[in-house]
Design a protein around this motif. Structure first.
Motif, PDB file in Angstrom:
ATOM      1  N   GLY A 253       0.796  -1.228   0.000  1.00 62.56           N
ATOM      2  CA  GLY A 253       0.000   0.000   0.000  1.00 62.56           C
ATOM      3  C   GLY A 253       0.828   1.277   0.000  1.00 62.56           C
ATOM      4  O   GLY A 253       0.281   2.372   0.028  1.00 62.56           O
TER       5      GLY A 253
ATOM      6  N   LEU B  36      -4.463   0.150  12.821  1.00 59.61           N
ATOM      7  CA  LEU B  36      -3.497   1.251  12.772  1.00 59.61           C
ATOM      8  C   LEU B  36      -4.040   2.315  11.835  1.00 59.61           C
ATOM      9  O   LEU B  36      -4.946   2.050  11.046  1.00 59.61           O
ATOM     10  CB  LEU B  36      -2.083   0.776  12.384  1.00 59.61           C
ATOM     11  CG  LEU B  36      -1.758   0.125  11.067  1.00 59.61           C
ATOM     12  CD1 LEU B  36      -0.286  -0.166  10.977  1.00 59.61           C
ATOM     13  CD2 LEU B  36      -2.512  -1.152  10.852  1.00 59.61           C
ATOM     14  N   ALA B  37      -3.473   3.530  11.945  1.00 59.50           N
ATOM     15  CA  ALA B  37      -4.066   4.669  11.237  1.00 59.50           C
ATOM     16  C   ALA B  37      -3.992   4.521   9.717  1.00 59.50           C
ATOM     17  O   ALA B  37      -4.762   5.155   9.001  1.00 59.50           O
ATOM     18  CB  ALA B  37      -3.383   5.954  11.681  1.00 59.50           C
TER      19      ALA B  37
ATOM     20  N   GLY C   2       2.345  -6.040   3.080  1.00 64.69           N
ATOM     21  CA  GLY C   2       3.181  -5.004   3.697  1.00 64.69           C
ATOM     22  C   GLY C   2       3.156  -5.101   5.209  1.00 64.69           C
ATOM     23  O   GLY C   2       4.182  -4.958   5.877  1.00 64.69           O
TER      24      GLY C   2
ATOM     25  N   SER D 255       5.305  -7.967   6.121  1.00 61.39           N
ATOM     26  CA  SER D 255       6.724  -7.734   5.827  1.00 61.39           C
ATOM     27  C   SER D 255       7.352  -6.744   6.788  1.00 61.39           C
ATOM     28  O   SER D 255       8.566  -6.736   6.960  1.00 61.39           O
ATOM     29  CB  SER D 255       6.887  -7.241   4.382  1.00 61.39           C
ATOM     30  OG  SER D 255       6.384  -8.236   3.523  1.00 61.39           O
TER      31      SER D 255
ATOM     32  N   HIS E   3       2.603   3.761  22.047  1.00 64.04           N
ATOM     33  CA  HIS E   3       2.009   2.547  22.590  1.00 64.04           C
ATOM     34  C   HIS E   3       2.718   2.151  23.882  1.00 64.04           C
ATOM     35  O   HIS E   3       3.470   1.176  23.917  1.00 64.04           O
ATOM     36  CB  HIS E   3       2.118   1.438  21.544  1.00 64.04           C
ATOM     37  CG  HIS E   3       1.806   1.895  20.139  1.00 64.04           C
ATOM     38  ND1 HIS E   3       0.599   2.458  19.789  1.00 64.04           N
ATOM     39  CD2 HIS E   3       2.541   1.883  18.995  1.00 64.04           C
ATOM     40  CE1 HIS E   3       0.607   2.757  18.489  1.00 64.04           C
ATOM     41  NE2 HIS E   3       1.784   2.423  17.995  1.00 64.04           N
TER      42      HIS E   3
HETATM   43  C1  LIG Z   1      -0.667   7.298   9.045  1.00 61.87           C
HETATM   44  C2  LIG Z   1       0.183   6.089   9.274  1.00 61.87           C
HETATM   45  C3  LIG Z   1       0.107   5.417  10.483  1.00 61.87           C
HETATM   46  C4  LIG Z   1       0.886   4.281  10.707  1.00 61.87           C
HETATM   47  N1  LIG Z   1       0.773   3.652  11.912  1.00 61.87           N
HETATM   48  C5  LIG Z   1       1.483   2.527  12.118  1.00 61.87           C
HETATM   49  C6  LIG Z   1       1.375   1.825  13.362  1.00 61.87           C
HETATM   50  O1  LIG Z   1       0.659   2.233  14.279  1.00 61.87           O
HETATM   51  N2  LIG Z   1       2.086   0.688  13.503  1.00 61.87           N
HETATM   52  C7  LIG Z   1       2.892   0.202  12.518  1.00 61.87           C
HETATM   53  O2  LIG Z   1       3.504  -0.854  12.710  1.00 61.87           O
HETATM   54  N3  LIG Z   1       3.035   0.856  11.345  1.00 61.87           N
HETATM   55  C8  LIG Z   1       2.357   1.999  11.119  1.00 61.87           C
HETATM   56  N4  LIG Z   1       2.484   2.653   9.933  1.00 61.87           N
HETATM   57  C9  LIG Z   1       3.429   2.153   8.918  1.00 61.87           C
HETATM   58  C10 LIG Z   1       2.825   1.308   7.772  1.00 61.87           C
HETATM   59  O3  LIG Z   1       1.453   1.492   7.627  1.00 61.87           O
HETATM   60  C11 LIG Z   1       3.153  -0.151   7.993  1.00 61.87           C
HETATM   61  O4  LIG Z   1       4.551  -0.309   7.914  1.00 61.87           O
HETATM   62  C12 LIG Z   1       2.490  -1.112   6.992  1.00 61.87           C
HETATM   63  O5  LIG Z   1       2.727  -2.401   7.457  1.00 61.87           O
HETATM   64  C13 LIG Z   1       2.982  -1.002   5.574  1.00 61.87           C
HETATM   65  O6  LIG Z   1       2.088  -1.720   4.729  1.00 61.87           O
HETATM   66  P1  LIG Z   1       2.026  -1.411   3.154  1.00 61.87           P
HETATM   67  O7  LIG Z   1       1.108  -2.390   2.500  1.00 61.87           O
HETATM   68  O8  LIG Z   1       1.731   0.011   2.908  1.00 61.87           O
HETATM   69  O9  LIG Z   1       3.513  -1.757   2.719  1.00 61.87           O
HETATM   70  P2  LIG Z   1       4.541  -0.917   1.845  1.00 61.87           P
HETATM   71  O10 LIG Z   1       4.761   0.420   2.443  1.00 61.87           O
HETATM   72  O11 LIG Z   1       4.151  -0.936   0.415  1.00 61.87           O
HETATM   73  O12 LIG Z   1       5.856  -1.807   2.046  1.00 61.87           O
HETATM   74  C14 LIG Z   1       6.473  -1.911   3.291  1.00 61.87           C
HETATM   75  C15 LIG Z   1       7.654  -2.902   3.190  1.00 61.87           C
HETATM   76  O13 LIG Z   1       7.171  -4.213   2.938  1.00 61.87           O
HETATM   77  C16 LIG Z   1       7.659  -4.722   1.685  1.00 61.87           C
HETATM   78  N5  LIG Z   1       6.525  -5.441   1.068  1.00 61.87           N
HETATM   79  C17 LIG Z   1       5.293  -4.953   0.795  1.00 61.87           C
HETATM   80  N6  LIG Z   1       4.500  -5.944   0.337  1.00 61.87           N
HETATM   81  C18 LIG Z   1       5.249  -7.077   0.308  1.00 61.87           C
HETATM   82  C19 LIG Z   1       4.999  -8.436  -0.065  1.00 61.87           C
HETATM   83  N7  LIG Z   1       3.801  -8.835  -0.488  1.00 61.87           N
HETATM   84  N8  LIG Z   1       5.999  -9.341   0.049  1.00 61.87           N
HETATM   85  C20 LIG Z   1       7.233  -8.956   0.500  1.00 61.87           C
HETATM   86  N9  LIG Z   1       7.525  -7.682   0.852  1.00 61.87           N
HETATM   87  C21 LIG Z   1       6.543  -6.756   0.774  1.00 61.87           C
HETATM   88  C22 LIG Z   1       8.118  -3.490   0.913  1.00 61.87           C
HETATM   89  O14 LIG Z   1       9.144  -3.803   0.010  1.00 61.87           O
HETATM   90  C23 LIG Z   1       8.610  -2.588   2.049  1.00 61.87           C
HETATM   91  O15 LIG Z   1       9.907  -2.955   2.426  1.00 61.87           O
HETATM   92  C24 LIG Z   1       1.747   3.809   9.686  1.00 61.87           C
HETATM   93  C25 LIG Z   1       1.813   4.484   8.469  1.00 61.87           C
HETATM   94  C26 LIG Z   1       1.044   5.605   8.251  1.00 61.87           C
HETATM   95  C27 LIG Z   1       1.117   6.269   6.916  1.00 61.87           C
END
Ligand SMILES: Cc1cc2nc3c(=O)[nH]c(=O)nc-3n(C[C@H](O)[C@H](O)[C@H](O)COP(=O)(O)OP(=O)(O)OC[C@H]3O[C@@H](n4cnc5c(N)ncnc54)[C@H](O)[C@@H]3O)c2cc1C
Length: 460
Positions: A70, A130-131, A140, A143, A374
């Motif tokens: 995402g 989470l937000a 993600g 990961s 947290h």
């Molecule tokens: C407003 C906001 C609030 C947040 N709050 C929190 C919180 O409270 N706690 C928390 O832990 N995080 C939080 N986050 C961080 C984020 O949302 C997390 O890290 C989330 O897990 C990322 O998911 P994503 O799908 O967007 O992954 P991406 O951002 O697209 O990728 C994250 C990582 O995972 C890898 N990846 C993605 N998909 C795969 C796959 N299918 N296989 C292998 N590798 C993959 C990518 O290469 C990258 O290294 C927040 C972010 C925002 C913007």
């Protein structure tokens, strides 16, 4: 287009790839604008077999891959720098929901809110919250081993998984979508991919644990005098109700900058040195309110809390959470700053905050500290901001960051509690992580991805 890109395009079909700038653009910038990158080819496979073929073709051509879900990650690991970008967004099916096994199987590109909704439709709960849940994907979240606000009750993403299906760096598919609660047949391979930030393989699907839906939930905010008082309140709330689902801490500065910079925010206890936000949930349909009122009244008489208010309705509960969730937006406009996502043993949070305050005051008089997060898991988001009116260029961010990380590590803590290492924390990782642990991680990386096809710039 080179030979590789032509082959990938032929395999994926017109919906499965993009090379034009306007289609690539949203994938190449992180939401805060802190990281931007480029890619010659965006692959958007829609099945595990397509992912496997993309990986196989890239590996054969010696092309590296950056996986992306995402694009909400906070450490830059999802933004490519010339690698093939592999977006999992089209792998967005929920394959099964089984309330009798309390299990749900989702593909990696399914957004967290869709998993929560599918669980709710089956009368169950998927508790990760989470937000970023409207955009973050299962792949993600796995990961990065995401945490969020309910870890104190349900654990992190790592604790919520029964099985993982993944594509290895040579294109082989590791089938692991079991829904077993117990399986002691050797190494727990699914855990290798959780928190690996895409460096060991591509997660294509996962079986996830479901839980009973709470019949009642309540949100309260308390004014507390110090982190020591908050710690006592945490344990009182845990033991006294058996229903604590979230315990968040906000220091005075974090509340002040949020009320100042984010429209519509209200401070429930003006002037209180710290606020704690508590969420409770219970499977029993009644009795929670009385238990929470009792515990908070005891907490006030014992001096753990100065005052407390329980949300009367969902709107008020949301307003309490909004204050907490907008703190990042609240401190961003305050000039030069360094941000941290540290964890320490829960009991050491007061010591971390006290040591941080005195070390920062000595190193950069007037620097302002936003500390929130947290506390129930020992995870504090800790930002040090430049003194008011000072020259941003004179802010010694790196030196202050080293101080903060050192204090956390000396207390037995971690420099990254939940956001991961990505590209932005690699130097800190090298400096603060146990060298033996890094050596074992390198050995795993070499065994599973000797040619560094998988997200080669992230983590290790
Ligand atoms: C407003 C906001 C609030 C947040 N709050 C929190 C919180 O409270 N706690 C928390 O832990 N995080 C939080 N986050 C961080 C984020 O949302 C997390 O890290 C989330 O897990 C990322 O998911 P994503 O799908 O967007 O992954 P991406 O951002 O697209 O990728 C994250 C990582 O995972 C890898 N990846 C993605 N998909 C795969 C796959 N299918 N296989 C292998 N590798 C993959 C990518 O290469 C990258 O290294 C927040 C972010 C925002 C913007």
């Amino acid at each position: 287009m080179s030979d590789l890109y032509e082959k990938l395009a032929a395999r994926l079909g017109p919906k499965g790839f993009a090379t034009k700038a306007d289609a690539l653009a949203p994938h190449l910038v992180e939401w805060r604008g802190r990281y931007s990158g480029h890619t010659p080819f965006l692959a958007m496979p829609s099945s595990t077999e397509e992912v496997a073929d993309v990986v196989r073709m890239c590996a054969a051509a010696g092309a590296a891959i950056t996986p992306q879900g995402g694009n909400t990650g906070l450490v830059g690991g999802q933004i490519p720098d010339g690698e093939v970008l592999l977006s999992m967004k089209r792998m967005n099916r929920i394959r099964s929901v089984d309330p009798l096994d309390d299990a749900l199987i989702a593909e990696a590109g399914v957004v967290l809110t869709s998993v929560q909704d599918a669980a709710a439709q089956a009368g169950r709960l998927f508790p990760l919250s989470l937000a970023s849940q409207g955009s973050a994907t299962i792949g993600g979240l796995l990961s990065t081993n995401a945490g969020g606000v309910h870890v104190v009750r349900y654990g992190m993403m790592r604790d919520l998984v029964l099985g993982v299906e993944a594509v290895l760096a040579d294109g082989r598919i590791l089938e692991g979508l079991k829904t077993l609660r117990k399986d002691n047949t050797g190494y727990d391979l699914k855990q290798l991919f959780i928190g690996a930030e895409g460096t060991l393989g591509i997660i294509t699907a996962a079986s996830l644990k479901l839980f009973p839906r709470p019949a009642e939930h309540l949100v309260a905010v308390c004014a507390v005098e110090s982190p020591d008082h908050a710690l006592k309140l945490l344990h009182r709330a845990k033991a006294g109700t058996g229903a604590l689902a979230a315990f968040e801490l906000m220091n005075r500065m974090s509340v002040d900058v949020t009320v100042k910079n984010v429209a519509g925010m209200r401070d429930p206890f003006q002037g209180a040195p710290f606020l704690t936000l508590l969420e409770f949930e219970s499977a029993a349909p009644s009795g929670l309110r009385a238990a929470v009122e009792g515990v908070l009244a005891e907490g006030i008489s014992a001096g753990d809390a100065q005052d407390a208010v329980i949300a009367e309705n969902e709107t008020q509960a949301r307003a309490f959470w909004a204050l907490r969730e907008n703190i990042s937006a609240g401190h961003r406009p305050e000039g030069a700053q360094v941000n941290h996502d540290i964890s320490v043993p829960v009991s050491a949070v007061p010591r971390f905050l006290a040591s941080g305050e005195s070390a920062i005051a000595a190193a950069c008089p007037g620097a302002r500290i936003v500390a929130f997060g947290h506390m129930g898991d020992g995870n504090i988001h800790y930002s040090v901001m430049q003194p008011l009116g000072a020259d941003p260029a004179a802010f010694p961010g790196d030196a202050l960051s080293d101080l903060v990380n050192r204090i956390a590590v000396d207390l037995g803590g971690s420099i990254s509690a939940e956001h991961g290492i990505g590209v932005s924390r690699r130097d800190d990782f090298a400096r603060f992580k146990d060298p033996q642990a890094i050596a074992v991680m390198r050995a795993l990386k070499t065994a599973l991805d000797p040619n560094r096809v998988m997200n080669p710039r992230a983590l290790i």
